[in-house]
Design an enzyme around this catalytic site. Structure first.
Site, mmCIF file in Angstrom:
data_model
loop_
_atom_site.group_PDB
_atom_site.id
_atom_site.type_symbol
_atom_site.label_atom_id
_atom_site.label_comp_id
_atom_site.label_asym_id
_atom_site.label_seq_id
_atom_site.Cartn_x
_atom_site.Cartn_y
_atom_site.Cartn_z
ATOM 1 N N LYS A 161 -35.928 30.436 -19.916
ATOM 2 C CA LYS A 161 -35.461 30.098 -18.568
ATOM 3 C C LYS A 161 -34.603 28.839 -18.563
ATOM 4 O O LYS A 161 -33.574 28.782 -17.902
ATOM 5 C CB LYS A 161 -36.652 29.927 -17.624
ATOM 6 C CG LYS A 161 -37.301 31.258 -17.286
ATOM 7 C CD LYS A 161 -38.426 31.094 -16.298
ATOM 8 C CE LYS A 161 -38.975 32.472 -15.918
ATOM 9 N NZ LYS A 161 -39.976 32.413 -14.873
ATOM 10 N N GLU A 164 -29.000 18.843 -22.270
ATOM 11 C CA GLU A 164 -28.275 18.891 -23.544
ATOM 12 C C GLU A 164 -28.948 19.879 -24.500
ATOM 13 O O GLU A 164 -28.290 20.686 -25.126
ATOM 14 C CB GLU A 164 -28.258 17.472 -24.136
ATOM 15 C CG GLU A 164 -27.559 17.322 -25.458
ATOM 16 C CD GLU A 164 -26.079 17.628 -25.393
ATOM 17 O OE1 GLU A 164 -25.489 17.571 -24.294
ATOM 18 O OE2 GLU A 164 -25.505 17.951 -26.447
ATOM 19 N N ARG A 207 -42.897 23.868 -28.083
ATOM 20 C CA ARG A 207 -43.885 24.136 -29.137
ATOM 21 C C ARG A 207 -45.268 24.310 -28.503
ATOM 22 O O ARG A 207 -45.521 23.853 -27.386
ATOM 23 C CB ARG A 207 -43.917 23.002 -30.167
ATOM 24 C CG ARG A 207 -44.336 21.632 -29.588
ATOM 25 C CD ARG A 207 -45.800 21.358 -29.864
ATOM 26 N NE ARG A 207 -46.294 20.111 -29.315
ATOM 27 C CZ ARG A 207 -46.921 20.000 -28.147
ATOM 28 N NH1 ARG A 207 -47.085 21.040 -27.370
ATOM 29 N NH2 ARG A 207 -47.412 18.835 -27.733
ATOM 30 N N VAL A 208 -46.134 25.006 -29.258
ATOM 31 C CA VAL A 208 -47.543 25.048 -28.867
ATOM 32 C C VAL A 208 -48.252 24.105 -29.828
ATOM 33 O O VAL A 208 -47.992 24.128 -31.037
ATOM 34 C CB VAL A 208 -48.108 26.490 -28.977
ATOM 35 C CG1 VAL A 208 -49.608 26.495 -28.738
ATOM 36 C CG2 VAL A 208 -47.411 27.396 -27.985
ATOM 37 N N LYS A 245 -56.785 15.274 -30.647
ATOM 38 C CA LYS A 245 -56.656 14.701 -29.308
ATOM 39 C C LYS A 245 -57.980 14.762 -28.558
ATOM 40 O O LYS A 245 -58.343 13.831 -27.836
ATOM 41 C CB LYS A 245 -55.551 15.425 -28.527
ATOM 42 C CG LYS A 245 -55.120 14.688 -27.297
ATOM 43 C CD LYS A 245 -53.755 15.130 -26.819
ATOM 44 C CE LYS A 245 -53.299 14.288 -25.652
ATOM 45 N NZ LYS A 245 -51.922 14.550 -25.288
ATOM 46 N N ARG A 286 -60.061 12.018 -29.890
ATOM 47 C CA ARG A 286 -59.559 10.723 -29.418
ATOM 48 C C ARG A 286 -59.953 10.469 -27.973
ATOM 49 O O ARG A 286 -60.316 9.385 -27.588
ATOM 50 C CB ARG A 286 -58.036 10.748 -29.557
ATOM 51 C CG ARG A 286 -57.424 9.411 -29.876
ATOM 52 C CD ARG A 286 -55.977 9.517 -30.306
ATOM 53 N NE ARG A 286 -55.072 10.124 -29.355
ATOM 54 C CZ ARG A 286 -54.258 11.136 -29.636
ATOM 55 N NH1 ARG A 286 -54.266 11.668 -30.824
ATOM 56 N NH2 ARG A 286 -53.451 11.612 -28.717
ATOM 57 N N HIS A 346 -42.456 12.605 -17.888
ATOM 58 C CA HIS A 346 -43.320 13.771 -18.129
ATOM 59 C C HIS A 346 -43.710 14.452 -16.818
ATOM 60 O O HIS A 346 -44.066 13.779 -15.850
ATOM 61 C CB HIS A 346 -44.630 13.354 -18.820
ATOM 62 C CG HIS A 346 -44.439 12.824 -20.212
ATOM 63 N ND1 HIS A 346 -45.479 12.574 -21.061
ATOM 64 C CD2 HIS A 346 -43.318 12.528 -20.905
ATOM 65 C CE1 HIS A 346 -45.009 12.130 -22.216
ATOM 66 N NE2 HIS A 346 -43.698 12.074 -22.141
ATOM 67 N N GLU A 395 -46.752 20.823 -20.381
ATOM 68 C CA GLU A 395 -46.186 19.476 -20.241
ATOM 69 C C GLU A 395 -44.684 19.566 -20.516
ATOM 70 O O GLU A 395 -44.264 20.061 -21.565
ATOM 71 C CB GLU A 395 -46.833 18.507 -21.231
ATOM 72 C CG GLU A 395 -46.263 17.096 -21.062
ATOM 73 C CD GLU A 395 -46.729 16.146 -22.154
ATOM 74 O OE1 GLU A 395 -47.570 15.290 -21.851
ATOM 75 O OE2 GLU A 395 -46.254 16.285 -23.301
ATOM 76 N N THR A 445 -39.281 9.903 -31.884
ATOM 77 C CA THR A 445 -39.491 10.667 -33.116
ATOM 78 C C THR A 445 -39.792 9.725 -34.284
ATOM 79 O O THR A 445 -40.716 9.960 -35.078
ATOM 80 C CB THR A 445 -38.226 11.519 -33.427
ATOM 81 O OG1 THR A 445 -37.942 12.304 -32.274
ATOM 82 C CG2 THR A 445 -38.418 12.424 -34.613
HETATM 83 P P1 0O2 Z 1 -48.099 14.813 -30.034
HETATM 84 O O1 0O2 Z 1 -48.505 14.815 -31.457
HETATM 85 O O2 0O2 Z 1 -46.687 14.410 -29.836
HETATM 86 O O3 0O2 Z 1 -48.441 16.070 -29.333
HETATM 87 P P2 0O2 Z 1 -53.054 10.279 -20.612
HETATM 88 O O4 0O2 Z 1 -54.530 10.496 -20.483
HETATM 89 O O5 0O2 Z 1 -52.265 11.037 -19.632
HETATM 90 O O6 0O2 Z 1 -52.660 8.847 -20.699
HETATM 91 P P3 0O2 Z 1 -51.897 11.916 -22.760
HETATM 92 O O7 0O2 Z 1 -52.415 13.265 -22.466
HETATM 93 O O8 0O2 Z 1 -51.781 11.542 -24.214
HETATM 94 O O9 0O2 Z 1 -52.753 10.757 -22.107
HETATM 95 O O10 0O2 Z 1 -50.532 11.846 -22.027
HETATM 96 P P4 0O2 Z 1 -49.244 11.038 -22.358
HETATM 97 O O11 0O2 Z 1 -49.538 9.606 -22.575
HETATM 98 O O12 0O2 Z 1 -48.301 11.405 -21.294
HETATM 99 O O13 0O2 Z 1 -48.771 11.616 -23.777
HETATM 100 C C1 0O2 Z 1 -48.433 12.941 -23.946
HETATM 101 C C2 0O2 Z 1 -47.454 13.068 -25.095
HETATM 102 O O14 0O2 Z 1 -46.363 12.150 -24.882
HETATM 103 C C3 0O2 Z 1 -47.998 12.662 -26.451
HETATM 104 O O15 0O2 Z 1 -48.719 13.725 -26.977
HETATM 105 C C4 0O2 Z 1 -46.717 12.360 -27.189
HETATM 106 O O16 0O2 Z 1 -46.018 13.543 -27.522
HETATM 107 C C5 0O2 Z 1 -45.910 11.635 -26.141
HETATM 108 N N1 0O2 Z 1 -46.200 10.205 -26.198
HETATM 109 C C6 0O2 Z 1 -46.972 9.493 -25.348
HETATM 110 N N2 0O2 Z 1 -47.013 8.201 -25.714
HETATM 111 C C7 0O2 Z 1 -46.247 8.091 -26.832
HETATM 112 C C8 0O2 Z 1 -45.890 6.992 -27.692
HETATM 113 O O17 0O2 Z 1 -46.279 5.847 -27.500
HETATM 114 N N3 0O2 Z 1 -45.080 7.283 -28.749
HETATM 115 C C9 0O2 Z 1 -44.620 8.542 -29.001
HETATM 116 N N4 0O2 Z 1 -43.835 8.727 -30.056
HETATM 117 N N5 0O2 Z 1 -44.948 9.589 -28.206
HETATM 118 C C10 0O2 Z 1 -45.747 9.365 -27.149
HETATM 119 P P5 0O2 Z 1 -49.769 13.486 -28.122
HETATM 120 O O18 0O2 Z 1 -50.785 14.564 -28.080
HETATM 121 O O19 0O2 Z 1 -50.319 12.086 -28.045
HETATM 122 O O20 0O2 Z 1 -48.959 13.600 -29.432
#
Ligand code: 0O2
Length: 277
Positions: A23, A41, A46-47, A56, A59, A121, A140, A153
């Site tokens: 979409k 752009e 991904r899943v 997670k 954590r 987000h 998300e 990244t």
């Molecule tokens: P992965 O490996 O990328 O999937 P919350 O309870 O809402 O605070 P949540 O669910 O972690 O916690 O939400 P948040 O903070 O919006 O983060 C969701 C995703 O955003 C993360 O998924 C990361 O992909 C990205 N992200 C958030 N904070 C950071 C950061 O400080 N650095 C980077 N590089 N990415 C970030 P995951 O599962 O943590 O990781």
């Protein structure tokens, strides 16, 4: 304890990612076909892997029963934009759609994370049709600029390498890089209009040429070879002038000729009309 059939659980999320990718990519090509500036752009999705979900959950101390509710990014879509302004435009487009419902917004651009992370987000509810009936799944959607994506990244890889304990001197570098990214995004925003003009004009040229070539091909079926040769020579002459106004004029002229033969070229026509106005 119930046995978790991971692949069965993840199936609706896979469907959601596949459908949403399609979409958003369609949306992107719709902008392009209309000859309008496209705020998107690139779109990727991904899943989350089982190991990443389990990490997670650990954590965040999430129980297995609460996994689908509390882990909101099992399905993830990432939309990359050129400019910060585009991020808010895309989020507006998403909010106005009726095939997904925004349930949460996290603006890490206006409220940058302590790590330096910036991104926008949205958590949306999206319905997939499964064999067992409709299923709402959380997705998300991360929207960020190319510069923000580059930083995230690199930081993500460093987090992985140092297992969340990045050495101070690397951390300082990352923090400096985060500030540089903010300046870069601001600089790019200040020339956004010029860049958009250039991109639109290159898109318009592309659409006009596609349209003209299509009309010439169709005319070939209706008129003589000699006539088509003349039309084609004129096209090459006009094209070499490197003047978009001349190309628009030639396109309209050809359109009139095609109309006389009741030929319609509508593949790229919309874009031409919009920009001519
Ligand atoms: P992965 O490996 O990328 O999937 P919350 O309870 O809402 O605070 P949540 O669910 O972690 O916690 O939400 P948040 O903070 O919006 O983060 C969701 C995703 O955003 C993360 O998924 C990361 O992909 C990205 N992200 C958030 N904070 C950071 C950061 O400080 N650095 C980077 N590089 N990415 C970030 P995951 O599962 O943590 O990781």
């Amino acid at each position: 304890m119930d046995i978790l059939l991971w692949h069965k659980i993840l199936r609706p999320y896979e469907m959601a990612v596949a459908e949403l990718l399609m979409k958003f990519r369609h949306l992107k090509s719709e902008y392009q076909q209309r000859g309008e500036y496209c705020p998107i752009e690139q779109v990727i999705g991904r899943v989350k892997s089982v190991s990443s979900i389990l990490d997670k959950m650990q954590r965040k101390q999430v129980a297995l029963d609460d996994m689908e509710e509390k882990i909101e990014d099992i399905a993830g879509i990432r939309i990359i934009c050129q400019f910060v302004e585009d991020i808010y435009r895309v989020s507006g487009v998403i909010a106005s759609r009726n095939d997904m419902r925004v349930t949460e917004v996290k603006d890490y651009i206006r409220n940058q994370k302590e790590s330096g992370y910036r991104s926008y987000h949205l958590i949306v509810l999206y319905t997939v049709q499964t064999l067992d009936g409709p299923r709402d799944v959380q997705v998300e959607i991360q929207i960020r600029t190319m510069a923000m994506d580059f930083w995230a990244t690199v930081e993500h890889s460093l987090q992985y390498k140092y297992q969340g304990r990045i050495p101070e001197k690397v951390d300082i570098r990352l923090s400096n890089a985060a500030s540089a990214i903010i300046s870069l995004d601001n600089e790019m925003s200040s020339v956004r209009d010029d860049i958009m003009d250039a991109q639109l004009s290159s898109r318009l040229r592309y659409n006009l040429v596609e349209d003209i070539v299509e009309m010439i091909e169709k005319l070939y079926q209706y008129t003589t070879r000699r006539e088509v040769e003349k039309i084609q020579d004129e096209f090459y002459r006009v094209y070499q002038m490197n003047d978009i106004e001349e190309l628009i004029r030639y396109h309209s002229e050809l359109d009139r000729i095609a109309e006389a033969y009741r030929i319609q070229s509508n593949r790229h026509g919309e874009g031409v009309k919009i920009i001519e106005n």
